[in-house]
Design an enzyme around this catalytic site. Sequence first.
Site, PDB file in Angstrom:
ATOM      1  N   GLY A 124     -15.647  31.067  -0.059  1.00  0.00           N
ATOM      2  CA  GLY A 124     -14.735  31.151  -1.193  1.00  0.00           C
ATOM      3  C   GLY A 124     -15.181  30.382  -2.413  1.00  0.00           C
ATOM      4  N   GLY A 127     -14.111  33.328   4.623  1.00  0.00           N
ATOM      5  CA  GLY A 127     -15.360  33.727   3.999  1.00  0.00           C
ATOM      6  C   GLY A 127     -15.738  32.697   2.952  1.00  0.00           C
ATOM      7  CG  ASP A 138     -17.605  22.515   4.963  1.00  0.00           C
ATOM      8  OD1 ASP A 138     -17.731  22.028   3.824  1.00  0.00           O
ATOM      9  OD2 ASP A 138     -16.708  23.325   5.251  1.00  0.00           O
ATOM     10  NE  ARG A 146     -19.676  29.878   8.338  1.00  0.00           N
ATOM     11  CZ  ARG A 146     -19.690  29.094   7.268  1.00  0.00           C
ATOM     12  NH1 ARG A 146     -18.689  28.282   7.032  1.00  0.00           N
ATOM     13  NH2 ARG A 146     -20.678  29.133   6.406  1.00  0.00           N
ATOM     14  CG  ASP A 198     -11.107  25.681  -9.103  1.00  0.00           C
ATOM     15  OD1 ASP A 198     -11.714  25.596  -8.014  1.00  0.00           O
ATOM     16  OD2 ASP A 198     -10.687  24.685  -9.728  1.00  0.00           O
ATOM     17  N   GLY A 199     -13.001  28.109  -7.107  1.00  0.00           N
ATOM     18  CA  GLY A 199     -14.402  28.182  -6.727  1.00  0.00           C
ATOM     19  C   GLY A 199     -15.229  26.979  -7.125  1.00  0.00           C
ATOM     20  NE  ARG A 256     -23.097  21.983   3.231  1.00  0.00           N
ATOM     21  CZ  ARG A 256     -21.981  22.674   2.999  1.00  0.00           C
ATOM     22  NH1 ARG A 256     -21.979  23.989   3.107  1.00  0.00           N
ATOM     23  NH2 ARG A 256     -20.868  22.058   2.663  1.00  0.00           N
ATOM     24  CG  ASP A 287     -13.706  28.008   8.832  1.00  0.00           C
ATOM     25  OD1 ASP A 287     -12.787  27.580   9.557  1.00  0.00           O
ATOM     26  OD2 ASP A 287     -13.841  27.670   7.646  1.00  0.00           O
TER      27      ASP A 287
END
Length: 472
Positions: free
Chosen positions: A92, A90, A267, A186, A125-126, A179, A257
């Site tokens: 993250g 998911g 990505d 996906r 930590d995102g 982006r 994914d």
Amino acid sequence: MPFSSSYRPAVDHTTLGDAFYDVVEPAEFPEHILRYRNRKAAATVGLDTLTDEEWINHFGHFQPLPGSLPHPLALRYHGHQFRQYNPDLGDGRGFLFAQLRDSNGRLLDLGTKGSGRTPWSRGGDGRLTLKGGVREILAAAMLEGLGVDTSRAFSLIETGEHLERHDEPSPTRSAVLVRLSHSHIRIGTFQRLAALGDTASIPLLVAYVLETYYPDIVVPEGGNPALILFEAVCGKVARVGAQWMAAGFVHGVLNTDNIAITGESFDYGPWRFLPRFDPSFVAAYFDHSGLYSYGRQPQALVWSLARLAECLLETAPHSALSEIISSFPALYESELDAAWCRRMGVVQTGPEDDRALRHAVTLFMEKSGIPFPALPFDWYGGPISTRRAMESPRAAFYAEPGFQPVRSLLDARAALPGIMPDHAYFRAETPCDMLIGTVETLWSALSEDNDWTALDAILGRIGVMSDALGTG
């Protein structure tokens, strides 16, 4: 400042229902320094009139865009990572921030990277490093310039935090990236539903994807929507995989994914471009088995498509899904022939001749060791570039006996319409490249001297290349 008249907000993803996402809050950052805004991409969705302050408010503080999503959505999905199934994926460190339509009515997503923790952060930590954001800008710009179907880096804002990372000198600078892409749905989105046994939602997702992202496809009476969608996705994935190969691009992490249902490339983490033609070349330092090496990318794609087919078994016949998968290699080979003809700037003349040209070019590149971008640059347009190629710094390569099969096949080709062999791009001695040395030199200028004109310069050169290749 008023939004452009071409601004068309949307909220289509919310119609899927909240089982597909989690409403999240963006991180609060100590600083917001605008490092990059994609003005060309912004113009396509009516955001080109924003001031820098307004830009930062929307793409650094994440104030909602009027009429679009009122809150960011972290999307839910599963996936195979290096062929190991992971149900704990998911978004993250990112989320779907907004949806917009371009002038053609195509739905586009503004998604983030490094915007903070979500329920799917798995202890991370995102955050995103500034270098990671710069690398995404470079990958997307170079691929777009080479004519690859790709997402586009839209915004990069440095955020003033100091991050600890094991794969680069730390502490390192932080950033948040936005982006612009054609869907964040996906293969892993379908895998999650199948893994949860939510077979009722799969036909709903199939219908949504067809209606939203394949509006030109009409499901005939009695037709199977899942089969029709699967065939369309296979075609898109075959096309983008062939484009990667002709561009000499290695994605690095072709997990399920990371494969969009629209086939658009996105990505960009540990990507690389080939210095020379080498099927075993690996982009990710952690890909110890070479699973996602340059030469194995087609196999990675078809393997992932087979996982999508498994998700559709409750809604489509196994035999029909298998037949579509079985046809993928031939479809991919056809797309690869077309991609190499475009890379060489010559017209296609027929399946056998196109394949012969592609085989001759790649065989010579592999055996001679010529730099990967050099031959398509020197011989772009075929015979109209003969003099330029034979006077280039690589002329000795083209005098080798091993080049003669390539030369003979190129001499029989016409150039693509509109090619300008006297374009400023072709007057340079060397082609634009995005090799690791180029990337690291740029990063040194940014990190040591804070010289952001270096990024402008390399993006400017990509723009010149794009103009010469007609991909702008």
